[in-house]
Each structure stands twice: as C-alpha cells, then as structure tokens.
Design an enzyme around this catalytic site. Structure first.
Site, PDB file in Angstrom:
ATOM      1  N   ASP A 273      34.337  13.858  19.529  1.00  0.00           N
ATOM      2  CA  ASP A 273      33.771  14.709  20.382  1.00  0.00           C
ATOM      3  C   ASP A 273      33.796  16.258  20.150  1.00  0.00           C
ATOM      4  O   ASP A 273      34.375  16.282  18.820  1.00  0.00           O
ATOM      5  CB  ASP A 273      34.735  14.465  21.600  1.00  0.00           C
ATOM      6  CG  ASP A 273      34.372  14.948  22.791  1.00  0.00           C
ATOM      7  OD1 ASP A 273      33.395  15.809  23.111  1.00  0.00           O
ATOM      8  OD2 ASP A 273      34.697  14.610  24.145  1.00  0.00           O
TER       9      ASP A 273
HETATM   10  C1  BGC Z   1      32.045  16.238  26.068  1.00  0.00           C
HETATM   11  C2  BGC Z   1      31.194  15.020  25.381  1.00  0.00           C
HETATM   12  C3  BGC Z   1      29.823  15.660  25.342  1.00  0.00           C
HETATM   13  C4  BGC Z   1      30.218  16.850  24.165  1.00  0.00           C
HETATM   14  C5  BGC Z   1      28.830  17.342  23.878  1.00  0.00           C
HETATM   15  C6  BGC Z   1      32.251  17.284  25.192  1.00  0.00           C
HETATM   16  O1  BGC Z   1      32.816  18.227  25.763  1.00  0.00           O
HETATM   17  O2  BGC Z   1      33.474  15.435  26.173  1.00  0.00           O
HETATM   18  O3  BGC Z   1      31.156  14.004  26.492  1.00  0.00           O
HETATM   19  O4  BGC Z   1      28.886  14.668  24.807  1.00  0.00           O
HETATM   20  O5  BGC Z   1      30.876  17.568  24.726  1.00  0.00           O
HETATM   21  O6  BGC Z   1      28.118  18.029  24.654  1.00  0.00           O
END
Ligand code: BGC
Length: 742
Positions: A273
C-alpha cells in the site's frame, strides 16, 4: 477466462400446485469462474534479461519512480509498470510526483457502483460484468495494474471503507471477488487485490497491531483472498498498512511467504500500500516485491537506494533481488505488456460501459419497507411531487482518496426521476438539510491522523420550513437522505451510527405532514434509522451507485425495475449490538484483539440472539416469493470429496416478475468445535415470472462445510448431521433439510 461447468439448473412451471412437481422444465444458468495462471512461457528469456541488467535497473523495478509507476529499462525494452486506482472505476491521472491531479482532459472514466452496491446484488454475474467492464477501461487508459478489488471483511459498520468493501460474510465475499477478478484480468490487466490482510479499520491503520486467532483468520478474514489466488489466479496483491501479530503486513513473513506463496501457491507480485513499507531487507525477504508510496524522493524509498546499499553491504544477495524482478517480469509477460503477443486495447466511457454500471446498480437497490404498497409509485395518481434532501442532487464519484473517479456522467437521483416522470407532474425541490462540518485541520494523506469529518447536526430553520411546505403541498414526497463520500471515507472511521446533518429530525417532520413519503437512503454503510423505519411507510436503500445510479434508483421507485438487492451486512439497532463493539474491541490502540473471534456480522447476532434492525441478506421485492420443499440428491451419507445438490421450489406468488436471492445457511448442532449458529454456504439469484414456480438446484461441495483445525493446520470436515436452512434472509428461513456426512 476458463469457463467452468454449468452448475445450476432451473426447472420452470406455471403449475400452481404447492407440491413439488416432476414436470418442471430445465433451464441452465450459472457458470463457475476460474482465472488463467501467470505464464512461464518466457522464463528463459526473463532469466537472460535479468543476467544483463544492472543492480540499479533491477532495483528500479521494485519501487515507485512516480506515484503510480515503477521504472522500466528502456535499453532492454522493459516498459514501466503502470498502475491506477481503484475500486469504483479507473481514477483520474495523478501527477508523477505528488497527489495533485495531473489536470488532463482525457482521463474521464465510468463510475461504477461502490463495493457495497455490487455485493447488494448478490449476483456473481454482476461481479463478472463489473470486472470485465472496468478492466476494459483500465486497458483503454493503458494501465497494467488496477488497484482493485478491495475485499476486506466488514468487521464494524463504522469502518471508513465499509462502503468500498463487499460484505461481512466470507462466502459472499469470495463468490463475488472471484468473477470480478477473472473478468478484469481477462483484459490483459492485473488486479491488485487489497488490502492483504486483516485490514478492517482506518483508525490507527498505520500502526495498529491486529491479533486474530488462527481459526478466525482462516475462516473469516482470508477466504476471499485465498479464492482470489487459487481460483481467480490474481496477479497481484496489495500489502496492507497495519501490523498483524507484531509484524507490518508488508513485511509479514507468515502472511506473505508462508500463507500466500507457500500454502496457496501465489505466483504474482506483492505491491505495498502507498507508504506502507518500513524496512528494506526485511520487507523483501518477507515476501514484498514492490514498494509504492507517497511523495518523498523516490530514490529514498526503502526498496530504492537503501536496497542497493544493502546489496553492496552484503545484507541481501543480488540473487534475492533477481527473484523479485523475475516475478514482476513474469507478470508483465502474462499481461502482454512485454513480448510480441497482441494485447487487448480496451475501451472507455462508452455507452456500453454506462449500461454495465446501470445494470449493476439496478440489481443493487434494497427495498427495506413498503407498507400499503406505496411503492412502486403509481404516477397516474400523482400531480405534484416534493423531492427533498441534499442527496437528491449530490454527486459522489469523486472523493475518498484512491476510490475517486473523474467521470463525465453521474446521474443524480433527481436527474433520474426527471428523465422518467411525465412532464405534467410538478416537482418541487427543497434541499432540507445541508452537508456541513465543523472546521477541521486539513488531513495530510499518508500521515497518522484521526481527523474525521464532524457533522453539524442543526437544521437551518428556513430550509426546514421550505421542505415542510413542499411536502405539505405535494401529493407525494420522496426524501433522498443518507451520507456521502466525505462522511464515509478512507483514512477515518465514523464515530457512531448517527445520521448526520439533522436528517432524522427533517425526515420525522416531513413524515408528519405528508404520510405519502418515500424515504430513500443513499449510503454505503449502516446508519441508525430506527425511528425512520418505524415512522415511514416506504424505505429504500441505495448506494454510491455509479454513473447511472440515479436512473437505476428512479426505475426502482417507478417500478420499471423490480428491486432485488439484499443487504450484504447486518444493520444493527445500536452500534453496541455489533460484535466488535459488544466485545469492546474496536478501535484499539497499539494492539487490537478481535475478541468476537468467528462471530463476525450475522454470526454474532444469530448466535447471541440479538435482534438486528435489518438482517443480513434482507431485501423486499414488489412481488412475493414462497420458497419450499428443500431436498437433496441423496438420502444416504455424503463423502468428503462429493458435492451436495440441494433443490428447492420457488414460487412467485405476486403479480410481477421478479428476482429472488435464495440463501442457504448451514448449521451443525452437535459440533465438537465452536461454530456460529449458521453460516452462509450457498446462494443463487433467480428470476421467477409472476405466478410461476421454479425448481432449482444449488451445489455445495462437502469441503465447503469444513472448519479450520488449528492443531493440524488443515481444513477438516466433521462427520455427522448438518442442517441446511434455506430462505431469503438470514432471519427468514423457509425450508430446511438435513444431510449426513460420513
Ligand atoms: C489506499 C489504497 C490505494 C492507495 C493508492 C492507499 O491509501 O489504502 O487502497 O490504492 O492509497 O491510492
């Protein structure tokens, strides 16, 4: 996609005879879905390529070199790996080195229903349609990886991402996740299934250490991820922010190496993530492949310069680096982003895709209450209509960080109504309540912040008067209430179940002056609607429901579509009735024990005999169904490797054609292990014409009845008697049959 065998057969008859009948005609419906594995066809080429790559080139492929790409190696014909959010449609382009939108005019996309809306269809075919459609869009935007689907279990109604995730039930979760993934990956684009795993709250998500007992982990939190790997052949997984049993999930050897790869045979790529990585060597050794993140110089990422240093210092071998690079290259070949095979090009913003969004939305709307058949609205008796509520005009595509979509089309509820109502009906719109929040500090993405939007719950007296007058002076009133994507959002959980902005007061006052009031909630998670349930005659639940959400909703209200959505989670009467709250195990601080164990969602309510406001699986139709005469294909015992075919008769006893979701819950009374009172183990959405009776089969592999035996680390099917309980919600069981397992 590899199409599996047809497993459900339906028999139709117009026979009104209540007994089952042998003259029924057979119709075949459901297919099974399975994905195509990572290709090994190019392994030798990949090895030769890796042999001539410099350490810097290799490491460049293992970390973000822009917000949503990793580096390619131009001289060797390796392109960048291009990713995009997200679960509700392909997100707009983001600047290469900051979260600012890139400001393009060619990055519009179809906005699809959010996860809770999809799961409310209870229809794997809708999940496949969604995956296929959004996969085409991802390709048309030239993406390799779409950061979707988001399938964490909904542990608490208050979770900021409850709207984005599918459900509280592991079986429904996997039955939707698999076709979604298969459909998406059929387009030469990879899913990134998120967030692996045990990532069930936003509060303290950057550090909270989740402790779940092994059996609960296996039976509740992992099944959809496991099916994503084993059945759908997901090409990538996103490691979650939080810790699990003391280790961050992006460096959790148990989860990434032992469970995901060694046990389940995952061959794809684990992507972190955004800003979820904390070490270089340990992350890589523990199973992470790619580090993505939020702005800081990309060469400072843990899997960038520090990793090069670590190789040079001998802390990790270059061979280990090669292993991860190879995985990325194998995925790229599978996606045909490398090599000579022709790659699918996709399409975007097409009428066909808007129609897909409509189709899904139209099966997702849940009819909660319909006294005196106020719905569907009979417009021949209506000359004036009051439309009340900020959600009548609210657009929800943008917002929610990674789950926002920039779209050219979002039909609001009032747009939908206007396009369908006869012109002679006078519509008076009154906003009634306003979406207002107390001032708060700007929340900084990626930083630890518990800043949540604090609503202002007072109504503006003038707006209230306007709404009351509109309702008083109209034949019928429709209130569009609920929440929105700022109130339900990633990065914070809600404080409680209260409906914000003074809406309960508004709705109650409108109901007092016009009993012909239909209340429509638009939200992705449960809210306290106790008094609205009691006082309203007609109550409808809709979702953040995509580009065509307003049209689908209008069609349900007006009866062009017969509602067939079912709640994918339990709506509690009070938050303290919900398992994580009843056991005082939310949100925790440093360490969080999931004390309710296996009893997540309806498992808790049913086992502890707690009455929900609306049960899991609940939803009415404009017609009525009788489900009866459960029977099995064998009377003698079943063996572990067999499948059980259960047949039931479904009669449409009303005067409209309609779809019903037949749900099969299994209980085992004399089990030697703790079990929930009942667990969903099968469901089928069937169309039954008015007055007809369909007889259909559901197939349950005996293995589906297994529990996870922690002692021997295996799934075990206990012998003995199981009760198969079939109905149209977890609390409305209509027919039962027992089976024996040897
Ligand atoms: C989220 C993800 C997301 C990523 C990129 C993170 O904060 O938890 O689900 O894909 O950001 O935007």
């Amino acid at each position: 996609m590899v199409l599996g065998m047809v497993i459900v057969s339906i028999f139709t008859s117009c026979n009104k005879d209540k007994k089952s009948d042998s003259s029924l005609k057979k119709i075949e419906t459901t297919e099974t879905f399975s994905g195509i594995p990572i290709t090994h066809q190019y392994d030798n080429e990949i090895d030769s390529l890796i042999n001539i790559m410099s350490l810097e080139e290799k490491v460049g492929m293992l970390h973000g070199t822009s917000m949503f790409t990793t580096a390619g190696v131009e001289r060797l014909g390796i392109p960048e790996l291009k990713m995009a959010d997200g679960p509700l449609g392909v997100r707009e382009e983001i600047s290469r080195s900051s979260w600012a939108p890139a400001g393009l005019d060619n990055d519009f996309a179809t906005y699809y229903p959010a996860g809770a809306g999809l799961s409310a269809t209870w229809n794997p075919r809708m999940a496949h349609l969604f995956g296929t459609s959004v996969g085409e869009e991802a390709r048309a935007r030239d993406k390799d990886v779409l950061l979707s689907p988001a399938i964490n279990i909904i542990r608490t109604p208050l979770g900021g991402r409850t709207y984005e995730y599918f459900t509280e039930d592991p079986f429904l979760n996997k039955k939707l996740a698999v076709p979604f993934i298969v459909g998406l990956q059929d387009n030469d684009v990879a899913v990134c299934v998120k967030h692996f795993a045990a990532n069930n709250q936003e509060t303290n998500r950057n550090y909270v250490d989740v402790q779940i007992d092994e059996r609960t982990l296996r039976e509740i939190y992992l099944p959809a991820f496991e099916a994503a790997v084993k059945e759908a052949k997901a090409y990538s997984m996103m490691g979650a922010y939080n810790k699990f049993r003391g280790e961050y999930l992006c460096e959790n050897n148990y989860m990434l190496n032992e469970v995901l790869r060694d046990e389940w045979g995952f061959e794809g790529v684990v992507i972190s993530d955004w800003a979820a990585v904390h070490t270089s060597v340990n992350s890589l050794k523990s199973g992470l492949d790619i580090e993505m993140g939020t702005p800081k110089p990309f060469n400072e990422f843990f899997l960038a310069d520090p990793l090069i240093e670590a190789v040079k210092n001998g802390e990790i071998s270059e061979k280990e680096i090669d292993k991860h690079v190879k995985r990325v290259l194998q995925m790229m070949h599978t996606l045909k982003s490398m090599g000579k095979e022709e790659r699918k090009q996709g399409s975007i913003n097409t009428e066909a895709h808007f129609k897909d969004a409509y189709t899904i939305a139209s099966e997702s709307v849940v009819l909660l209450k319909n006294d005196n058949n106020l719905l569907p609205l009979n417009t021949s008796n209506v000359r004036s209509l009051a439309v009340i509520g900020a959600n009548a005009t609210k657009k929800n595509a943008l917002g929610g960080f990674g789950a926002g979509v920039k779209t050219k089309r979002e039909i609001t509820p009032i747009d939908g109504l206007k396009s369908r109502l006869p012109e002679n009906i006078k519509i008076t719109y009154a906003e009634g309540y306003q979406e207002r929040y107390a001032p708060k500090k700007e929340s900084v993405f990626g930083e630890v912040t518990q800043e949540r939007a604090v609503p202002i719950d007072e109504l503006d007296p003038k707006m209230l008067d306007e709404a009351i007058n509109a309702a008083k002076n109209s034949d019928v009133t429709i209130i569009f209430a609920g929440s929105n994507r700022d109130f339900e959002t990633e990065a914070s959980d809600r404080a409680n179940l209260s409906l914000p902005f003074g809406q309960v007061e508004l709705i109650e006052k409108v109901l007092e002056v016009n009993p012909n009031t239909i209340v429509v909630m638009i939200a992705g998670a449960p809210f306290d609607i106790n008094s609205i349930k009691e006082k309203s005659k007609a109550l409808v639940w809709s979702w953040f429901n995509g580009s065509e959400g307003g049209n689908a909703l209008a069609d349900v209200i007006l009866g062009n579509v017969n509602p067939s959505g079912k709640l994918p989670w339990t709506m509690p009467k009070s938050i303290n009735d919900s398992p994580a709250h009843a056991t005082n195990s939310f949100p925790g601080d440093q360490t969080l024990y999931y004390k309710e164990g296996l009893l997540v969602g309806y498992r808790w309510f049913d086992t502890k005999n707690v009455e929900p406001l609306y049960p899991f699986g609940y939803g009415l139709s404009y017609t009525t169904f009788d489900i009866r005469n459960a029977r099995t294909d064998k009377t003698e015992s079943y063996l572990e490797n067999e499948t059980i075919t259960i047949s039931v008769d479904v009669e449409n006893t009303g005067n409209r054609d309609g779809m019903e979701v037949v749900q099969l819950y299994v209980s085992k009374n004399d089990s030697k292990v703790e079990r929930a009172t009942q667990e969903l183990k099968g469901f089928e959405k069937v169309m039954v014409k008015a007055g007809e009776t369909n007889s259909f089969n559901m197939v349950v592999p005996v293995k589906e009845l297994a529990y996870y035996d922690v002692g021997i680390k295996k799934w075990v099917v206990e012998s003995g008697t199981y009760n198969f309980r079939i109905g149209n919600s977890s609390r409305n069981i209509k027919t039962e049959v027992s089976i024996d397992i040897k």
